[in-house]
Design a protein around this motif. Structure first.
Motif, PDB file in Angstrom:
ATOM      1  N   UNK A 248      12.678   8.224  -8.104  1.00 14.34           N
ATOM      2  CA  UNK A 248      11.836   8.659  -6.987  1.00 14.34           C
ATOM      3  C   UNK A 248      12.071  10.117  -6.625  1.00 14.34           C
ATOM      4  N   UNK A 249      12.958  10.762  -7.398  1.00 10.31           N
ATOM      5  CA  UNK A 249      13.255  12.157  -7.068  1.00 10.31           C
ATOM      6  C   UNK A 249      12.096  13.040  -7.488  1.00 10.31           C
ATOM      7  N   UNK A 250      11.739  13.926  -6.589  1.00  7.77           N
ATOM      8  CA  UNK A 250      10.689  14.892  -6.903  1.00  7.77           C
ATOM      9  C   UNK A 250       9.284  14.309  -6.931  1.00  7.77           C
ATOM     10  N   UNK A 251       9.079  13.151  -6.317  1.00  7.03           N
ATOM     11  CA  UNK A 251       7.754  12.540  -6.302  1.00  7.03           C
ATOM     12  C   UNK A 251       7.033  12.968  -5.018  1.00  7.03           C
ATOM     13  N   UNK A 252       5.755  13.263  -5.163  1.00  7.05           N
ATOM     14  CA  UNK A 252       4.921  13.658  -4.034  1.00  7.05           C
ATOM     15  C   UNK A 252       4.916  12.540  -2.984  1.00  7.05           C
ATOM     16  N   UNK A 253       5.147  12.873  -1.697  1.00 11.04           N
ATOM     17  CA  UNK A 253       5.148  11.840  -0.650  1.00 11.04           C
ATOM     18  C   UNK A 253       3.894  10.963  -0.682  1.00 11.04           C
ATOM     19  N   UNK A 254       2.738  11.565  -0.998  1.00 12.02           N
ATOM     20  CA  UNK A 254       1.492  10.799  -1.052  1.00 12.02           C
ATOM     21  C   UNK A 254       1.614   9.690  -2.092  1.00 12.02           C
ATOM     22  N   UNK A 255       2.181  10.025  -3.231  1.00 12.94           N
ATOM     23  CA  UNK A 255       2.289   9.036  -4.301  1.00 12.94           C
ATOM     24  C   UNK A 255       3.263   7.923  -3.934  1.00 12.94           C
ATOM     25  N   UNK A 256       4.346   8.272  -3.237  1.00 15.48           N
ATOM     26  CA  UNK A 256       5.284   7.234  -2.800  1.00 15.48           C
ATOM     27  C   UNK A 256       4.563   6.268  -1.857  1.00 15.48           C
ATOM     28  N   UNK A 257       3.803   6.852  -0.940  1.00 14.38           N
ATOM     29  CA  UNK A 257       3.068   6.035   0.024  1.00 14.38           C
ATOM     30  C   UNK A 257       2.066   5.139  -0.699  1.00 14.38           C
ATOM     31  N   UNK A 258       1.324   5.739  -1.626  1.00  8.79           N
ATOM     32  CA  UNK A 258       0.310   4.969  -2.360  1.00  8.79           C
ATOM     33  C   UNK A 258       0.939   3.849  -3.173  1.00  8.79           C
ATOM     34  N   UNK A 259       2.094   4.140  -3.780  1.00 11.95           N
ATOM     35  CA  UNK A 259       2.756   3.101  -4.572  1.00 11.95           C
ATOM     36  C   UNK A 259       3.129   1.932  -3.677  1.00 11.95           C
ATOM     37  N   UNK A 260       3.607   2.233  -2.469  1.00  9.16           N
ATOM     38  CA  UNK A 260       4.003   1.150  -1.566  1.00  9.16           C
ATOM     39  C   UNK A 260       2.804   0.281  -1.186  1.00  9.16           C
ATOM     40  N   UNK A 261       1.676   0.912  -0.852  1.00 10.59           N
ATOM     41  CA  UNK A 261       0.551   0.096  -0.375  1.00 10.59           C
ATOM     42  C   UNK A 261      -0.200  -0.598  -1.506  1.00 10.59           C
ATOM     43  N   UNK A 262      -0.090  -0.057  -2.747  1.00 10.41           N
ATOM     44  CA  UNK A 262      -0.876  -0.676  -3.812  1.00 10.41           C
ATOM     45  C   UNK A 262      -0.052  -1.562  -4.726  1.00 10.41           C
ATOM     46  N   UNK A 263       1.258  -1.374  -4.782  1.00  4.30           N
ATOM     47  CA  UNK A 263       2.088  -2.186  -5.661  1.00  4.30           C
ATOM     48  C   UNK A 263       1.712  -2.031  -7.115  1.00  4.30           C
ATOM     49  N   UNK A 264       1.882  -0.832  -7.676  1.00  4.48           N
ATOM     50  CA  UNK A 264       1.469  -0.630  -9.071  1.00  4.48           C
ATOM     51  C   UNK A 264       2.355  -1.413 -10.038  1.00  4.48           C
ATOM     52  N   UNK A 265       1.727  -1.960 -11.075  1.00  3.20           N
ATOM     53  CA  UNK A 265       2.430  -2.639 -12.159  1.00  3.20           C
ATOM     54  C   UNK A 265       3.411  -3.693 -11.637  1.00  3.20           C
ATOM     55  N   UNK A 266       4.720  -3.554 -11.953  1.00  5.45           N
ATOM     56  CA  UNK A 266       5.675  -4.595 -11.560  1.00  5.45           C
ATOM     57  C   UNK A 266       5.990  -4.566 -10.075  1.00  5.45           C
TER      58      UNK A 266
ATOM     59  N   UNK B  28       6.056  -4.821  -6.201  1.00 12.41           N
ATOM     60  CA  UNK B  28       5.329  -5.583  -5.199  1.00 12.41           C
ATOM     61  C   UNK B  28       4.660  -4.666  -4.178  1.00 12.41           C
ATOM     62  N   UNK B  29       3.814  -5.263  -3.353  1.00 12.61           N
ATOM     63  CA  UNK B  29       3.073  -4.498  -2.357  1.00 12.61           C
ATOM     64  C   UNK B  29       3.878  -4.426  -1.060  1.00 12.61           C
ATOM     65  N   UNK B  30       3.956  -3.234  -0.484  1.00 12.95           N
ATOM     66  CA  UNK B  30       4.537  -3.095   0.851  1.00 12.95           C
ATOM     67  C   UNK B  30       3.432  -2.539   1.752  1.00 12.95           C
ATOM     68  N   UNK B  31       2.558  -3.448   2.172  1.00 17.32           N
ATOM     69  CA  UNK B  31       1.374  -3.003   2.895  1.00 17.32           C
ATOM     70  C   UNK B  31       1.755  -2.478   4.273  1.00 17.32           C
ATOM     71  N   UNK B  32       0.763  -1.893   4.957  1.00 20.73           N
ATOM     72  CA  UNK B  32       1.037  -1.317   6.272  1.00 20.73           C
ATOM     73  C   UNK B  32       1.358  -2.385   7.307  1.00 20.73           C
ATOM     74  N   UNK B  33       1.018  -3.647   6.989  1.00 20.75           N
ATOM     75  CA  UNK B  33       1.410  -4.700   7.915  1.00 20.75           C
ATOM     76  C   UNK B  33       2.856  -5.126   7.682  1.00 20.75           C
ATOM     77  N   UNK B  34       3.417  -4.742   6.554  1.00 22.86           N
ATOM     78  CA  UNK B  34       4.822  -5.051   6.282  1.00 22.86           C
ATOM     79  C   UNK B  34       5.685  -3.903   6.795  1.00 22.86           C
ATOM     80  N   UNK B  35       5.608  -2.773   6.114  1.00 30.82           N
ATOM     81  CA  UNK B  35       6.302  -1.586   6.596  1.00 30.82           C
ATOM     82  C   UNK B  35       5.248  -0.710   7.256  1.00 30.82           C
ATOM     83  N   UNK B  36       5.379  -0.513   8.554  1.00 28.62           N
ATOM     84  CA  UNK B  36       4.390   0.238   9.327  1.00 28.62           C
ATOM     85  C   UNK B  36       4.275   1.664   8.812  1.00 28.62           C
TER      86      UNK B  36
END
Lengths: 580, 268, 366
Positions: free
Chosen positions: B183-201, B203-211
């Motif tokens: 996760x080093x050097x990753x754009x904050x937008x991409x970290x956020x997007x990965x959490x809400x979309x759960x890419x590949x393996x 899981x999803x951390x939607x906004x109802x899970x982690x605000x």
């Protein structure tokens, strides 16, 4: 023999002050504090014997010293750390200078370790020296152990010291594990959690043991204070005591030496303690300390602030113990789950218990008793002060390498997750491969090592018989090319022919005069089998007669006239591997 | 990829559901939403452009209607965030089917093209949008409030992320060759997007899970630990005791043995 | 074959091995073995024969010692001069704390240079003639042994050990038993033996006056609505009852150690085990996060394969088959926590765990 009093050419430089120096020496009384002490202890007698003690020089003899010095460095820096470390698990919010943890609930142990790392000038340096020295201590212990094993230095009269060393290495690992657990960070806490699981897996008494060790339910508030007491008091006291005995025995028995011209089983050739070894060994302490300090200056170790405080819910990828406990962790990763079963209503955790609890005592017992097993097989009751070249003890060397391979399989299994990401492999494939290697690796390693040893011995033989390659190519009249071989000098040759050869033990009578099976003979048959295992395949050193024969074939001593028959002669002198 | 695709949601059911949802929401939206003729025309243009790009570059695996094939999953409901994450990090388009799409340095599309494809995919079914900038700006340490927000992010990170991505975001292994990337050097937008979309393996951390605010704290924690000066020197990749043990066995003992060899050698 | 064939094996059942050095047969004038040629002639070092070289070596050693002193001074200056927060950039490594590196390097060099200097001195200027020290058998002579035995036996006799066996036995008994009080004190007081706790967690409704216990986000401790758990989501969960422990600040970690739960939503059709389905709500399942191997947190969930992986020893659990073990050293599936939805729409656990969570122990199945 030469002594240090012999004049050297450069001493002429100091010729003018030599007379004055001698006068002074003759009349120099033991005065001052030394005299005061000797008046009351008479210690001078011992000191002069000690100062004249001779030590042979070889880099591999310094491995033990690296271990000794690393241990001393740990003791020194450890004392520093105790001044600030608080071995308590009482929780409170962190308010120190490491920003990304401010306000997080942490234990006093974790907080004080953070304070050492961030708020005490040079504190992190001392902590890193302590941790690096600990890792290098155990590395050096294992290297030293391997050196002693492969050179046969554990043979009579040094079996006691081998056992002491074995216990020392176990204590070193326990000491390391206790220290690794103290900061109460997420990584070490996970380690303690796993330890709780290990202890619970002990049949019958496991649950009780866990409650005894943790003073109640895991994690409780007692495990860190208890480990602290072990880490700074109990284990170091045992380490220092045993280590002192270890060193005393080395002085008492005099150091072993590698074979060579002038070096026999009845002497020790080297340099005196005063002044050479005081300077070399003393200097080496500073070298080891300096190198470890330099490493600690530039390479970070155990960044506990990154792991965060221990909490049973989170965990980090790559949760591993320090390397010396890796083999046990690896064993746990390889043991399949089906080994756990329930019988008579009780749970037998055979997927955990053997790898975590049994493995350590078993491994160290096998290491500890090895000298006695080998002595039983060889029946050799002589004292051995000359070391073996590993190639001259092929079976032992093979066993040693097989053991290292076995250990390494377990050791690398503990890093299977990191191997998977760094080498882009499947963690499942790695684990399954290592499971297979655990069984087939050691025998293959034994066989290969033994073959390599035998061929190296064969190479030695050829070198003695045919001399060393000169790089000069001779062209025959018929156009054939041949490299000239120069014969070895007697001193060069001695390295290659000095070893004694052990022949397998043979049982001749299995029944007594009345045809009744002899119970002693049955034991001997076992011994004969083992002896065959050890000594069946071997290469004997060249004898003077064989060398004479080879020279005769070559004509004059210097093989300047290679003949067409040489190839045939080489074959004739080859059959050295004997099979009984 | 075949097995993988088959195991995802039942395509037919989802497609039906989404079709109904689309009709209803789309219809309702077209009536209720305030109209800006130019804007909606431009948006329609973007979607059309996105569709063209999609058909040319994505449809071979994801199907011409993004309904998914044996080669690639359906994209109904993945949202613009997923498209932006997968394409802006170079994971898509994938060069060849593999257990996991690795991030690539070489981004094949411009940000406008990616936005167009995202708009097209988002137009198919509702899904997480590209996150609001409010939550992807990092909180800088300084005030006590900010510091504690960062520390809070650290706690959330350790509970939800560190088990796969490692305590320092250095990445870790999953089963059968899959891995959690660093996760080093990753754009904050991409970290956020990965959490809400759960890419590949993942899981999803939607906004109802982690605000969203907690996600911002988490991202700020990662930013803070990455930008902190190294307190004790080189980190050896922050991989824990394995790399430290390796160092001790190679450089540590190696240097000392080198010194011992020098010590044991006779001087010239 | 070589001449070892000639030496017939010794004819006895014990120690019947002969080393080739033992049986000395000679062929003509040649000995059986080569003889040790003795120490090689001494080779003088440059510093032994050339005054300049000796002087040069002396200067080198002195320089090393002097540099060590300089390094020590640098350490002292650094200690006071460099502020704790100052940093520098090093290519390939990044920004590093200056104070730490400066202190470490100066301390390291001050030590290292002493060592190098001393060893260089020993190698170049100290005597390098090898000395031969004779060895003697380690064993004491027979007389010494006999006299030692004598002293001990005589001592025992003069203490009348042999004539007064009562003393011998009572002393033996007393010495044999005196350690018992210490052992008993230690073992008896190390910890409370409430092993039954291993089977309890704070998910037990008794902890909440018999009411179902809400599932709370870890570490935020906020309740979770069913609708919050979107497809493919993973929630790390603690029970509502943990709040009591957090408020009191006592036994928090002990409670968490067994209560950690992972909550995942998958397609209900994928759940292959009826019990697992019955205990779930719309594909939302809750399992203990404590590995049944040695108790690490099993947090690694792969959304595509529905596998849960433990980062400690790689035990892999299949969520679609009630978390059965499909790889690795764990034996038992992760225990499932039955969940439902309460009137307010929040997820609750009405029953607690039906089996002990975490690693195995002897009395587990009892």
């Amino acid at each position: 023999m030469s002594t240090i009093n012999e004049e050297r050419p450069a001493d002429a430089l100091r010729a003018h002050d030599a007379a004055a120096r001698r006068d002074h020496e003759e009349t120099r009384p033991l005065g001052g504090i030394a005299g005061w002490v000797d008046d009351r202890t008479g210690g001078t007698k011992g000191v002069s014997t000690l100062m004249k003690k001779v030590f042979p020089d070889h880099w591999s003899f310094m491995l033990g010293e690296i271990a000794m010095y690393s241990m001393i460095i740990c003791l020194l820096t450890g004392v520093f750390l105790t001044f600030w470390f608080i071995p308590s698990m009482t929780q409170s919010p962190y308010d120190g200078s490491y920003v990304p943890l401010q306000g997080v609930m942490v234990s006093d142990a974790y907080r004080s370790t953070l304070d050492i790392s961030f708020d005490i000038r040079g504190g992190l340096l001392i902590r890193q020296i302590h941790h690096w020295a600990a890792l290098i201590f155990v590395v050096a212990v294992f290297c030293h152990m391997a050196r002693v094993f492969f050179t046969g230095a554990f043979r009579k009269p040094r079996e006691i010291n081998w056992v002491f060393g074995t216990i020392l290495s176990l204590l070193a690992c326990i000491e390391g594990f206790a220290g690794y657990s103290l900061p109460d960070d997420l990584l070490s806490g996970t380690g303690i959690r796993a330890m709780n699981g290990f202890v619970q897996s002990i049949p019958v008494i496991g649950s009780y043991m866990a409650y005894f060790i943790f003073g109640g339910a895991f994690p409780g508030e007692l495990i860190i204070p208890r480990l602290y007491s072990l880490h700074i008091l109990l284990v170091p006291a045992a380490l220092v005591g045993l280590f002192t005995a270890h060193i005393l025995l080395v002085f008492l028995q005099k150091h072993t030496q590698y074979p060579g011209p002038g070096r026999t089983n009845n002497n020790v050739v080297g340099y005196p303690f005063m002044p050479v070894y005081i300077a070399k060994a003393g200097g080496f302490f500073f070298i080891v300390f300096g190198v470890i300090a330099l490493i600690s200056a530039v390479v970070s170790i155990n960044p506990i602030w990154g792991y965060g405080p221990y909490d049973p819910s989170p965990i980090t990828a790559g949760s591993q113990p320090d390397w010396y406990m890796g083999f046990a962790d690896g064993a746990l990763r390889l043991l399949p789950g089906f080994l756990e079963f329930v019988a008579f209503g009780f749970t037998f955790s055979m997927n955990i218990f053997p790898g975590s609890i049994l493995l350590l005592p078993i491994m160290w017992t096998i290491i500890g008793i090895y000298p006695f097993v080998e002595k039983w097989v060889t029946g050799d009751d002589r004292e051995h002060h000359l070391l073996d070249r590993p190639r001259n003890a092929p079976a032992r060397t093979g066993i040693g390498v097989a053991g290292i391979v076995l250990y390494s399989v377990l050791f690398f299994a503990a890093g299977n997750d990191l191997m998977a990401i760094k080498l882009h492999l499947s963690i499942n494939d790695i684990t399954n491969t290592l499971r297979v290697l655990f069984f087939i690796g050691p025998p293959i390693a034994y066989w290969i090592t033994k073959r390599i040893c035998l061929s190296m011995q064969q190479y030695d033989r050829d070198k003695v018989l045919h001399g060393r390659e000169t790089g000069t190519i001779w062209r025959h009249a018929n156009g054939e090319f041949e490299e000239i071989h120069a014969p070895l000098t007697p001193r060069e040759r001695w390295h290659l022919v000095q070893q004694e050869v052990q022949e397998p033990f043979v049982v001749t009578e299995t029944t007594d005069a009345h045809g009744v099976a002899n119970p002693v003979a049955r034991k001997d048959q076992w011994r004969a089998k083992l002896s065959h295992f050890y000594f069946k395949d071997r290469v004997d050193p060249v004898t003077p007669a064989e060398l004479e024969a080879a020279h005769h074939a070559h004509g004059p001593a210097l093989a300047t006239e290679p003949t067409e028959t040489e190839a045939a002669e080489t074959e004739a002198s080859e059959p050295a591997i004997e099979r009984h | 990829m075949k097995a993988l695709a088959a195991r995802r949601r039942h395509p037919a059911a989802i497609a039906l559901l989404i079709l109904v949802g689309l009709l209803v929401t789309g219809g309702a939206y077209s009536f209720a939403a305030p109209k800006d003729a130019n804007a909606s025309a431009a948006a329609a243009d973007t979607v059309a452009q996105g569709k063209t790009l999609f058909l040319a570059n994505c449809a071979s695996c994801h199907g011409t209607g993004a309904q998914g094939t044996n080669e690639g999953p359906s994209l109904y409901g993945v949202g613009a965030a997923a498209v932006d994450f997968q394409m802006s990090t170079g994971r898509m388009p994938m060069t060849s089917p593999n257990v996991q799409a690795p991030a690539q340095q070489d981004i094949k599309f411009t940000s406008d093209q990616i936005a167009a494809i995202a708009a097209f995919v988002a137009s198919l079914a509702p899904g997480p949008a590209v996150p609001d900038q409010q939550y992807t700006t990092v909180i800088e340490p300084g005030t006590q409030e900010n510091n504690e927000a960062i520390a809070r992010g650290g706690e959330i990170f350790r509970v939800n992320c560190a088990m796969c991505h490692n305590f320092a975001g250095a990445g870790g292994a999953l089963t059968r060759g899959k891995y959690a990337p660093p996760l080093q050097g990753i754009d904050p937008v991409h970290i956020y997007e990965a959490m809400v979309t759960g890419p590949q393996s993942m899981p999803v951390f939607s906004d109802t899970n982690i605000k969203p605010a907690s996600k911002q704290q988490l991202i700020s924690y990662l930013h803070a630990i990455e930008n902190r000066p190294e307190q004790g020197g080189m980190t050896l990749g922050n991989l824990g005791p394995v790399s430290e043990g390796l160092f001790a066995w190679t450089f540590g003992i190696g240097i000392l043995i080198g010194c011992a060899i020098w010590l044991g050698k006779k001087a010239a | 074959m070589t001449e070892h064939e000639n030496g017939a094996p010794a004819q006895s059942t014990d120690l019947a091995h002969a080393s080739s050095s033992g049986a000395l047969t000679t062929r003509g004038a040649l000995p059986e073995r080569f003889e040790n040629p003795g120490l090689p002639p001494h080779v003088y070092r440059a510093a032994d024969v050339e005054p300049q070289a000796a002087k040069h070596a002396e200067r080198q050693v002195a320089t090393l010692f002097a540099l060590s002193m300089v390094a020590t001074l640098v350490f002292l200056v650094t200690y006071f001069a460099i502020p704790e927060e100052s940093t520098f950039f090093f290519p390939g490594v990044g920004t590093i704390n200056t104070l730490h590196v400066a202190l470490g390097l100066s301390m390291g060099f001050s030590l290292f240079l002493i060592g190098i200097g001393a060893v260089h001195w020993a190698k170049t200027l100290m005597p390098d003639h090898e000395i031969v020290e004779e060895r003697h058998l380690q064993r004491s002579t027979d007389e010494q042994r006999a006299s030692a035995v004598n002293v001990v036996v005589e001592g025992g006799r003069s203490a009348q050990l042999d004539r007064r066996p009562l003393l011998k036995y009572t002393l033996g008994g007393a010495l044999g038993l005196f350690a018992l009080p210490f052992a008993f004190q230690l073992v008896g007081s190390l910890g409370p033996v409430t092993v039954g706790e291993l089977k309890e967690t704070i998910w037990d409704p008794e902890e909440n006056d018999g009411k179902p216990i809400r599932l709370m986000r870890d570490p935020e401790m906020t309740p979770i609505k069913l609708s919050d758990v979107t497809q493919g989501s993973v929630f790390h969960v603690m029970p509502e009852t943990l709040q009591k422990y957090l408020d009191e600040g006592r036994h928090v970690l002990e409670a968490k150690a067994k209560a950690a739960v992972i909550l995942i939503r998958i397609d209900p059709d994928l759940i292959k085990v009826k019990k697992a389905k019955d205990w779930s709500v719309d594909g939302v399942v809750a399992y203990s996060k404590i590995c049944t191997h040695v108790g690490c947190a099993v947090g690694l969930y792969e959304q595509t394969t529905h596998h849960l992986l433990c980062p400690c020893h790689q035990s892999t659990f299949d969520l679609t088959h009630d978390c059965a073990v499909i790889f690795g050293p764990a034996k038992r599936p992760l225990p499932q926590l039955k969940i439902t939805v309460d009137d307010a729409g929040y997820l609750v656990a009405p029953e607690g765990f039906h089996e002990p969570v975490g690693p195995s122990f002897w009395e587990r199945a009892r």
